[in-house]
Each structure stands twice: as structure tokens, then as C-alpha cells.
Design an enzyme around this catalytic site. Structure first.
Site, PDB file in Angstrom:
ATOM      1  N   SER A 128       0.848  -1.191   0.000  1.00 11.46           N
ATOM      2  CA  SER A 128       0.000   0.000   0.000  1.00 11.46           C
ATOM      3  C   SER A 128       0.878   1.232   0.000  1.00 11.46           C
ATOM      4  O   SER A 128       1.697   1.404  -0.897  1.00 11.46           O
ATOM      5  CB  SER A 128      -0.956  -0.026   1.206  1.00 11.46           C
ATOM      6  N   THR A 129       0.761   2.093   1.006  1.00  8.56           N
ATOM      7  CA  THR A 129       1.493   3.350   1.014  1.00  8.56           C
ATOM      8  C   THR A 129       2.999   3.115   0.876  1.00  8.56           C
ATOM      9  O   THR A 129       3.588   2.366   1.648  1.00  8.56           O
ATOM     10  CB  THR A 129       1.219   4.118   2.316  1.00  8.56           C
ATOM     11  N   HIS A 132      -2.572  -1.080  -3.368  1.00  8.84           N
ATOM     12  CA  HIS A 132      -3.701  -0.170  -3.181  1.00  8.84           C
ATOM     13  C   HIS A 132      -3.491   1.072  -4.041  1.00  8.84           C
ATOM     14  O   HIS A 132      -2.566   1.846  -3.816  1.00  8.84           O
ATOM     15  CB  HIS A 132      -3.829   0.244  -1.710  1.00  8.84           C
ATOM     16  N   MET A 146      -0.115   1.129   5.294  1.00  6.42           N
ATOM     17  CA  MET A 146      -0.822   1.377   6.548  1.00  6.42           C
ATOM     18  C   MET A 146      -1.983   0.398   6.706  1.00  6.42           C
ATOM     19  O   MET A 146      -2.586  -0.018   5.727  1.00  6.42           O
ATOM     20  CB  MET A 146      -1.359   2.804   6.564  1.00  6.42           C
ATOM     21  N   ASP A 188      -4.610  -4.766   6.160  1.00 10.53           N
ATOM     22  CA  ASP A 188      -5.007  -5.561   4.997  1.00 10.53           C
ATOM     23  C   ASP A 188      -3.884  -6.529   4.637  1.00 10.53           C
ATOM     24  O   ASP A 188      -2.740  -6.125   4.458  1.00 10.53           O
ATOM     25  CB  ASP A 188      -5.305  -4.644   3.804  1.00 10.53           C
TER      26      ASP A 188
END
Length: 360
Positions: free
Chosen positions: A181-182, A207, A300, A303
Site C-alpha cells: 500500500s502506502t 492499493h 498502513m 489488509d
């Protein structure tokens, strides 16, 4: 004692967008919009007196575009920046450029339409901003606030049942499933660039908003020895190929005889994301078992943590990116806390680690 708030500066040439973004962000009690600016020059004056924790930055603005301002900011006063744009696929290459220039993440401005979609956009915008506040920028980690208890979220049960525990028969090919993600866009570039042309097939959930994953895949394809493309329903997972889950859809691994393919499906947000790492990992646990390797990277939230544990319980080897090299350590940290991880390694070692894990 009240929690310190994440202080946000909104930079956008549209007054209505500034107002909407401010309202969306301040619905979260731990976010405070300290100011808004109509262009980078106004933003620079604000930053001289108060440096925000996060900046949301439009791409197309008068006097100076967002990418130019981003580069100047990163060289002089590194602050976590989230690029916020209404650009669709036609402008996605520009936003890829923004990520290369140092933006932490990319979000789309809220779309006018169905209330459910607008609410999803609101939640995503707030989550991305809070994640950015925890990001390592300019070689250090920001001192951001802890989140309040997140709203109830769906698990992978919303898309498919848990593994039944039966061992999977072995196949000649292994499959690698990666979730990020991030900070994941550049981290994935480093990992995939390290792969040889005959690497095992890889499926990735990063993401990212819809319309941008295709440009992301195209960029990676131009940089890597392996072939990289946005996943389409029915694509075969094979050696030398990487499939990137499309934004706005869930991607699942399925087995057909001795080969693997992906199914691209609509569905609700799972772990507050679509695509969801948990959905991919659970599908790998169900369809591949010990024929798979699971990798959880920077990001973050949680997930992927439960899905990675299901993969491990099904016989898969599991790997997590370490804290020192993660832009945000949330997702790997949660997976480790769940007991889902066999090996914790730095970003530079991830490709080597999962290549070794696929050797039989």
C-alpha cells in the site's frame, strides 16, 4: 489528554474542491485542516510559518504545476505529499511521475454520483492522508498521531469462504502473491526490477485508484526484465509475468488443473480496500497452498495480515518487509503480530528471498 491532530494543508486551484476536501478530512476527529491554498506560491507562504504534517496537492494549477512544486518541496522541505487529482487514465502517467518525484500516495477527487461511491471516496481520502502522516520522507519518519479505533470493516468472507484445510497437491510451478500500500509503488519497482526474465509468476495487489493501475503496470513493464501488465479476468499466471490487480476490483487466484489464473471481480471493500490483499492471499491459500509464496510490504493498516496467516497455515512460505525499509510499517507489523510471517527482510532482499523460496 486530547490526541494531537494530523495537520493538513490543501493545495488546489478550485475553491469548491478546497471546501469539499476540507469538509471530508475534518469529518475525522484526528485530522485538522490548518489552511488551504489556491496555488503553490500561496502554499509556500503558509509553509514558511507552519509546516503541515501532510499536504494534499493538485496536479494542474495556474502559475506552477503540482509536479514542479512537489520537486521543489522535496528538495527544500520534505513533507509527506498526497497527489489529489480528478485526472482519469489520460493523466495517470503524470501521477506516476509524481510518485517518482516523492509523493507518498495518489487519490482521486470525490466523484459526483452514487452515495455509496462518494462515501467510499471519503473514507479512502481520510485513510490515505492518515497513512501519509506516518510515512518516512526525506530519510526520517514523521511523528504522527495514533489512529482512533477504525470503523467496522468487512473481511475476506465477503468475497470467498476461508480455506477448508485440505492440503493442495503440488504443481511444477510456484506462484508469488504480493501485497503493498502506502510507499508500495517505488518499493515494488525495486523488487520487480530485481527479478530475472524466468522468475515465477507473480500477482500483485497495490492499493491504488482505478484508472491508474494500468499506467503503473505499463511503467513497470518498461523497467523490468519480467513482463508486467494490469490483470484481466482469466489471465494465466506464468513464468516471467507479473499481473497487477486493477484498481476498483478484487483479484483472486484460481487453479485450473496444474495451472493458475486470476479472476477479476466486483465486490465490496474488504479491509476497507478494493482490491484487497486479504482477498488475494485467501484465494492463494485456497487454490495454491504450499505452491505459493506470500509477501507483505509497506503500507498502513492490517489488509493482508489475516490472509497471509491463512497462506502460512496452508503451507505457503511467507515474507514481510522490515521496518527500516518500509515507508509505513503498518501492514508488515500487523502480519508479524498475527504470527503470519516466516521471514522479515529488508526491501533489497525481498526478491532474492522469494526466489529462493520457490526453488524445489
Amino acid at each position: 489528554m486530547p490526541l494531537a491532530k494530523t495537520r493538513v494543508l490543501i493545495v488546489d486551484d478550485s475553491a469548491s474542491v478546497r471546501q469539499t476536501m476540507k469538509a471530508i478530512l475534518e469529518e475525522d476527529p484526528v485530522i485538522e485542516v490548518i489552511a488551504t491554498a489556491a496555488d503553490p506560491f500561496a502554499a509556500a507562504r503558509i509553509i514558511q510559518t507552519e509546516v503541515p504534517d501532510v499536504i494534499t496537492l493538485d496536479v494542474e494549477m495556474p502559475r506552477m504545476d503540482g509536479i514542479t512544486f512537489l520537486r521543489k518541496l522535496m528538495s527544500q522541505c520534505p513533507v509527506p505529499v498526497v497527489m489529489c487529482s480528478s485526472l482519469t487514465e489520460d493523466g495517470s502517467d503524470t501521477l506516476m511521475e509524481a510518485l517518482e518525484a516523492g509523493a507518498v500516495d495518489v487519490i482521486l477527487k470525490p466523484r459526483v454520483g452514487v452515495a455509496e461511491h462518494l462515501q467510499e471516496a471519503r473514507a479512502t481520502i481520510r485513510d490515505v492522508v492518515k497513512a501519509a502522516a506516518r510515512a518516512r520522507v526525506g530519510g526520517h519518519k514523521t511523528t504522527a498521531l495514533p489512529s482512533l479505533e477504525p470503523q467496522k470493516k468487512l473481511t475476506a468472507d465477503a468475497m470467498l469462504p476461508p480455506p477448508d484445510g485440505r492440503p493442495m497437491s503440488r504443481t511444477t510451478e510456484m506462484v508469488v502473491c504480493i501485497g503493498a500500500s502506502t510507499g508500495g509503488t517505488e518499493a515494488l519497482r525495486e523488487v520487480l526490477q530485481a527479478l530475472p526474465a524466468n522468475a515465477p509468476g507473480v500477482v500483485v495487489v497495490q492499493h491504488m485508484p482505478e484508472n491508474f493501475t494500468r499506467a503503473f503496470a505499463k511503467r513497470l513493464d518498461s523497467l523490468c526484465e519480467v513482463s508486467v501488465k494490469e490483470a484481466e479476468d482469466g489471465d494465466t499466471v506464468m513464468r516471467g509475468h507479473v499481473l497487477i490487480a486493477p484498481g476498483g476490483k478484487h483479484t483472486l487466484l484460481e487453479r485450473q488443473g496444474a495451472r493458475y489464473l486470476v479472476a477479476v471481480r466486483d465486490g465490496p471493500l474488504v479491509s476497507r480496500h478494493r482490491p484487497s490483499v486479504d482477498v488475494l492471499f485467501r484465494s492463494a491459500a485456497r487454490s495454491a497452498g504450499s505452491n505459493a509464496v506470500g509477501v507483505i510490504m509497506t503500507g498502513m493498516g492490517d489488509d493482508g495480515a489475516r490472509g497471509l496467516l491463512e497462506m502460512k497455515q496452508g503451507g505457503a512460505r511467507t515474507i514481510a518487509q522490515d521496518e527500516a525499509t518500509s515507508i509505513v510499517f503498518g501492514m508488515p507489523k500487523e502480519a508479524i503480530a498475527h504470527g503470519a510471517v516466516d521471514r522479515i527482510v529488508p526491501l533489497s532482499a525481498i526478491a532474492r528471498e522469494f526466489l529462493q523460496a520457490t526453488v524445489r
